[in-house]
Design an enzyme around this catalytic site. Sequence first.
Site, PDB file in Angstrom:
ATOM      1  NE  ARG A  90       7.144 -11.725  36.635  1.00  0.00           N
ATOM      2  CZ  ARG A  90       5.824 -10.910  37.173  1.00  0.00           C
ATOM      3  NH1 ARG A  90       5.948 -11.339  38.970  1.00  0.00           N
ATOM      4  NH2 ARG A  90       5.236  -9.710  36.717  1.00  0.00           N
ATOM      5  CB  SER A 128       3.752  -8.050  45.170  1.00  0.00           C
ATOM      6  OG  SER A 128       5.178  -7.839  44.387  1.00  0.00           O
TER       7      SER A 128
HETATM    8  P1  ADP Z   1       4.766  -7.517  40.310  1.00  0.00           P
HETATM    9  O1  ADP Z   1       3.535  -7.211  41.046  1.00  0.00           O
HETATM   10  O2  ADP Z   1       4.261  -8.567  38.763  1.00  0.00           O
HETATM   11  O3  ADP Z   1       5.721  -8.157  40.803  1.00  0.00           O
HETATM   12  P2  ADP Z   1       6.004  -4.723  39.366  1.00  0.00           P
HETATM   13  O4  ADP Z   1       6.107  -3.444  39.175  1.00  0.00           O
HETATM   14  O5  ADP Z   1       6.589  -4.841  41.102  1.00  0.00           O
HETATM   15  O6  ADP Z   1       4.855  -6.370  39.550  1.00  0.00           O
HETATM   16  O7  ADP Z   1       7.462  -5.697  38.664  1.00  0.00           O
HETATM   17  C1  ADP Z   1       9.272  -4.496  38.399  1.00  0.00           C
HETATM   18  C2  ADP Z   1       9.209  -5.548  37.626  1.00  0.00           C
HETATM   19  O8  ADP Z   1      10.111  -6.690  38.061  1.00  0.00           O
HETATM   20  C3  ADP Z   1       8.624  -6.069  36.490  1.00  0.00           C
HETATM   21  O9  ADP Z   1       9.486  -5.748  35.077  1.00  0.00           O
HETATM   22  C4  ADP Z   1       8.507  -7.102  36.480  1.00  0.00           C
HETATM   23  O10 ADP Z   1       8.268  -7.872  35.252  1.00  0.00           O
HETATM   24  C5  ADP Z   1       9.656  -8.280  37.728  1.00  0.00           C
HETATM   25  N1  ADP Z   1       8.949  -8.724  37.882  1.00  0.00           N
HETATM   26  C6  ADP Z   1       8.235  -8.726  39.660  1.00  0.00           C
HETATM   27  N2  ADP Z   1       8.017 -10.308  39.505  1.00  0.00           N
HETATM   28  C7  ADP Z   1       9.650 -10.881  39.234  1.00  0.00           C
HETATM   29  C8  ADP Z   1      10.119 -12.114  39.180  1.00  0.00           C
HETATM   30  N3  ADP Z   1       9.467 -13.400  39.677  1.00  0.00           N
HETATM   31  N4  ADP Z   1      10.696 -12.813  38.379  1.00  0.00           N
HETATM   32  C9  ADP Z   1      11.411 -12.080  37.050  1.00  0.00           C
HETATM   33  N5  ADP Z   1      11.125 -10.946  37.130  1.00  0.00           N
HETATM   34  C10 ADP Z   1       9.887 -10.022  37.981  1.00  0.00           C
END
Ligand code: ADP
Length: 162
Positions: A90, A128
């Site tokens: 991001r 999230s």
């Molecule tokens: P988060 O709580 O940050 O959503 P996750 O562990 O579920 O965490 O995220 C998994 C992967 O998805 C990570 O590499 C995170 O950087 C990526 N990610 C999460 N949300 C986004 C978004 N809005 N855009 C791009 N990548 C994302």
Amino acid sequence: MKIAIYPGSFDPITNGHLDIIERATNIFDKVFVAIAQNIVKDPLFTVEERLQQIKDSTNHNKNIEAEYFSGLLVDYASSKKAQSIIRGLRAVSDFEYEFQMALMNRKLREDLETVFLMSNEKYTYLNSTIVKEIACHGGDVSNFVPAKIEKQLRQKFENNDC
Ligand code: ADP
């Protein structure tokens, strides 16, 4: 066959995650969306609930599979015969942690490549945690998560103080 793992906590899966998954399916033949069980200490949704949410949100594409795993990501990736790990980027704030993880995973398994994808800019502020915070305060999250998850969030927070 090009196989990738997209690991995360997905508590819950958001439109930002789904954007990354769609992009990954344009590059890989098979994408395993993998819930890392050991990441979040106090998740809002159980692993089973998160798994179902991911399945419901991706069932239009048979090249996407949802699973959960515990233990080392590199071991899970080997068990799936995956050559790549997908991570989403991001903002600059993601970089340091992602950089460390990618290089550490490379130390553990040299031939496993981490591939970074950027979501559509409309999702760059989305994660999230922020979705849960908005939902907890009764805010509208319909632009951030699939409709079914929006409903589940409302139910979870029905009698909850934020
Ligand atoms: P988060 O709580 O940050 O959503 P996750 O562990 O579920 O965490 O995220 C998994 C992967 O998805 C990570 O590499 C995170 O950087 C990526 N990610 C999460 N949300 C986004 C978004 N809005 N855009 C791009 N990548 C994302």
